[in-house]
Design an enzyme around this catalytic site. Structure first.
Site, PDB file in Angstrom:
ATOM      1  N   LYS A 162       1.060  -0.972   0.259  1.00 21.63           N
ATOM      2  CA  LYS A 162       0.115  -0.315  -0.131  1.00 21.63           C
ATOM      3  C   LYS A 162       0.734   1.460   0.354  1.00 21.63           C
ATOM      4  O   LYS A 162       2.052   1.404   1.043  1.00 21.63           O
ATOM      5  CB  LYS A 162      -1.245   0.267   1.123  1.00 21.63           C
ATOM      6  CG  LYS A 162      -1.751  -0.702   0.985  1.00 21.63           C
ATOM      7  CD  LYS A 162      -3.221  -0.597   0.060  1.00 21.63           C
ATOM      8  CE  LYS A 162      -4.185  -1.617   0.162  1.00 21.63           C
ATOM      9  NZ  LYS A 162      -5.176  -1.570  -0.739  1.00 21.63           N
ATOM     10  N   ASP A 190      -0.220  -0.513  -4.901  1.00 19.59           N
ATOM     11  CA  ASP A 190      -1.172  -0.127  -4.762  1.00 19.59           C
ATOM     12  C   ASP A 190      -1.591   1.368  -4.545  1.00 19.59           C
ATOM     13  O   ASP A 190      -1.377   1.598  -3.481  1.00 19.59           O
ATOM     14  CB  ASP A 190      -2.964  -1.052  -3.966  1.00 19.59           C
ATOM     15  CG  ASP A 190      -3.658  -0.397  -3.648  1.00 19.59           C
ATOM     16  OD1 ASP A 190      -4.280   0.292  -5.027  1.00 19.59           O
ATOM     17  OD2 ASP A 190      -4.430  -0.941  -3.319  1.00 19.59           O
ATOM     18  N   GLU A 218      -1.424  -0.683  -9.467  1.00 16.81           N
ATOM     19  CA  GLU A 218      -3.204  -0.804  -8.592  1.00 16.81           C
ATOM     20  C   GLU A 218      -3.423   0.778  -8.748  1.00 16.81           C
ATOM     21  O   GLU A 218      -3.285   1.853  -7.830  1.00 16.81           O
ATOM     22  CB  GLU A 218      -3.069  -1.822  -7.923  1.00 16.81           C
ATOM     23  CG  GLU A 218      -4.977  -1.840  -7.940  1.00 16.81           C
ATOM     24  CD  GLU A 218      -5.521  -2.663  -6.858  1.00 16.81           C
ATOM     25  OE1 GLU A 218      -6.324  -2.469  -6.082  1.00 16.81           O
ATOM     26  OE2 GLU A 218      -4.236  -4.079  -6.433  1.00 16.81           O
ATOM     27  N   ASP A 243      -8.560  -0.200 -10.549  1.00 21.00           N
ATOM     28  CA  ASP A 243      -9.435  -0.876  -9.515  1.00 21.00           C
ATOM     29  C   ASP A 243     -10.595  -0.386  -9.163  1.00 21.00           C
ATOM     30  O   ASP A 243     -12.371  -0.463  -9.865  1.00 21.00           O
ATOM     31  CB  ASP A 243      -8.541  -0.680  -8.534  1.00 21.00           C
ATOM     32  CG  ASP A 243      -9.386  -1.229  -7.069  1.00 21.00           C
ATOM     33  OD1 ASP A 243     -10.659  -2.032  -7.172  1.00 21.00           O
ATOM     34  OD2 ASP A 243      -9.217  -1.749  -5.817  1.00 21.00           O
ATOM     35  N   LYS A 267     -13.979  -6.879  -7.934  1.00 19.21           N
ATOM     36  CA  LYS A 267     -14.473  -7.006  -6.722  1.00 19.21           C
ATOM     37  C   LYS A 267     -15.488  -7.295  -6.532  1.00 19.21           C
ATOM     38  O   LYS A 267     -15.953  -6.398  -6.927  1.00 19.21           O
ATOM     39  CB  LYS A 267     -13.537  -5.644  -5.023  1.00 19.21           C
ATOM     40  CG  LYS A 267     -12.173  -5.576  -5.759  1.00 19.21           C
ATOM     41  CD  LYS A 267     -12.048  -4.324  -4.439  1.00 19.21           C
ATOM     42  CE  LYS A 267     -10.999  -4.587  -4.646  1.00 19.21           C
ATOM     43  NZ  LYS A 267      -9.678  -3.437  -3.881  1.00 19.21           N
TER      44      LYS A 267
END
Length: 364
Positions: A162, A190, A218, A243, A267
């Site tokens: 992250k 991400d 991402e 995403d 997702k």
């Protein structure tokens, strides 16, 4: 097999360590779990975490959507009419994708039970095991490097870092982790919409020049900035994955038409469940674009549903399904099991879930 009742309850599971991104911090995973009951004694399970900063859904809004708008339309419906039921779920109201996802996966669970079919087989049955990465939350470079080494020691070969709060420190974070884990561990980033397009191009280019060997980045830019996402994709060698820009099939169609990204992160909470997620996978497959199966902080109910779709579809080549492994306890009986960095899908009908300890019904 007809739907007779829908119950809504909550489970709360502490995380092993805080989950920290550019958008939020979570210490305890609080998820709504629905139970859809049928006239022949079966129960289908569905799951929806509250992810206000991403989907806009809170526990209160998910419960209200299920209780007052979508749920009543499902009572009396025959599970054999799966497609019509899914249409009803998704046409009952706009948005509210987490509520739709919870009911959608419960219906699929019941359909699998109706025909004695594990869901991964329903979706194609290609694999019984899928590899997942493990998320490393935002921290100082040394702290993230230590967490990454611990993940590798546990058997994870793919790490999702992250980033997205401070570009200068982000570079230091990635460099520290690459040095700590060595060249053989796959690193994914991400940014959770944390960078501007030109900023992302400079930073990713710097990482490429430094030989940090990043597999993908991402959602480097804001979700609504499709043009900015394309700008980054066109100007770096590293694969860029959408995403938060890729909620619905319509979003994905636009991304694919623009060639705005190299990969799509599917997702269930964004798409609205397994039905729409399978449509997105088919669309990406037709366009020759690979997919990752991702998650929010779902309990093992939602992770089992996501793993079933991934295990069935060849176009889903990457997985970020570590949420249940981030939790300090497992109240879900049945469902997937973790074998180091692999998820093993159940061979029992539907989701293969038999009970959930600590499930507390919500009051009207």
């Amino acid at each position: 097999m007809k739907i007779t009742a829908i119950e809504i309850g909550k489970i709360a599971i502490p995380l092993k360590t805080p989950f920290i991104t550019a958008l939020r911090r979570v210490d305890v995973a609080e998820d709504l779990v629905v139970k859809v009951h049928t006239d022949d004694g079966h129960t289908g399970y569905g799951n929806a975490p509250a992810t206000v900063v991403i989907t806009g859904d809170s526990h209160e809004s998910v419960a209200a959507a299920i209780r007052y708008t979508i749920g009543p339309k499902l009572i009396g419906r025959d599970i054999d009419d799966r497609e019509d039921i899914l249409d009803t779920i998704h046409q009952s109201m706009v948005h509210n994708t987490s509520a739709k996802a919870a009911l959608d996966m419960a219906v699929h669970d019941l359909f699998g039970q109706r025909y004695g079919l594990p869901l991964y087989r329903f979706f194609g049955g290609r694999k019984t095991r899928i590899a997942s990465d493990l998320t490393i939350s935002i921290n100082d470079p040394a702290g993230m490097a230590a967490d990454a080494c611990q993940a590798v020691a546990l058997g994870y070969r793919h790490l999702k870092l992250k980033v997205g709060i401070d570009p200068a420190i982000d570079f230091q974070r990635v460099a520290a982790i690459r040095q700590a884990v060595g060249p053989d561990i796959t690193i994914r980033l991400d940014a959770n919409q944390g960078w501007k397009p030109k900023e992302a191009i400079r930073l990713i280019g710097r990482m490429e020049d430094a030989g940090l060997d990043i597999e993908l980045v991402e959602q480097p830019v804001a979700a609504a900035d499709f043009e900015g996402l394309k700008q980054v994709t066109d100007h770096v060698a590293t694969d860029i994955m959408a995403d938060e820009s890729a909620f619905s099939a319509k979003d994905v169609f636009r991304l694919l038409a623009m060639r705005a990204c190299d990969l799509i992160n599917i997702k269930l909470m964004k798409a609205g469940g397994l039905g729409p997620a399978a449509q997105i996978a088919a669309m990406a497959d037709a366009a020759g674009v690979g997919c990752m199966m991702g998650c929010m902080l779902e309990s093992k109910v939602g992770i089992t549903a996501a793993a079933a779709l991934s295990a069935g579809k060849a176009v889903i080549t990457k997985n970020d399904l570590d949420a249940a492994d981030l939790m300090a306890a497992d109240p879900v009986r049945g469902g997937i099991t973790y074998d180091k960095d692999h998820l093993v899908v159940p061979d029992a009908p539907g989701l293969g879930i038999t009970a959930i300890e600590g499930w507390q019904p919500l009051k009207d």
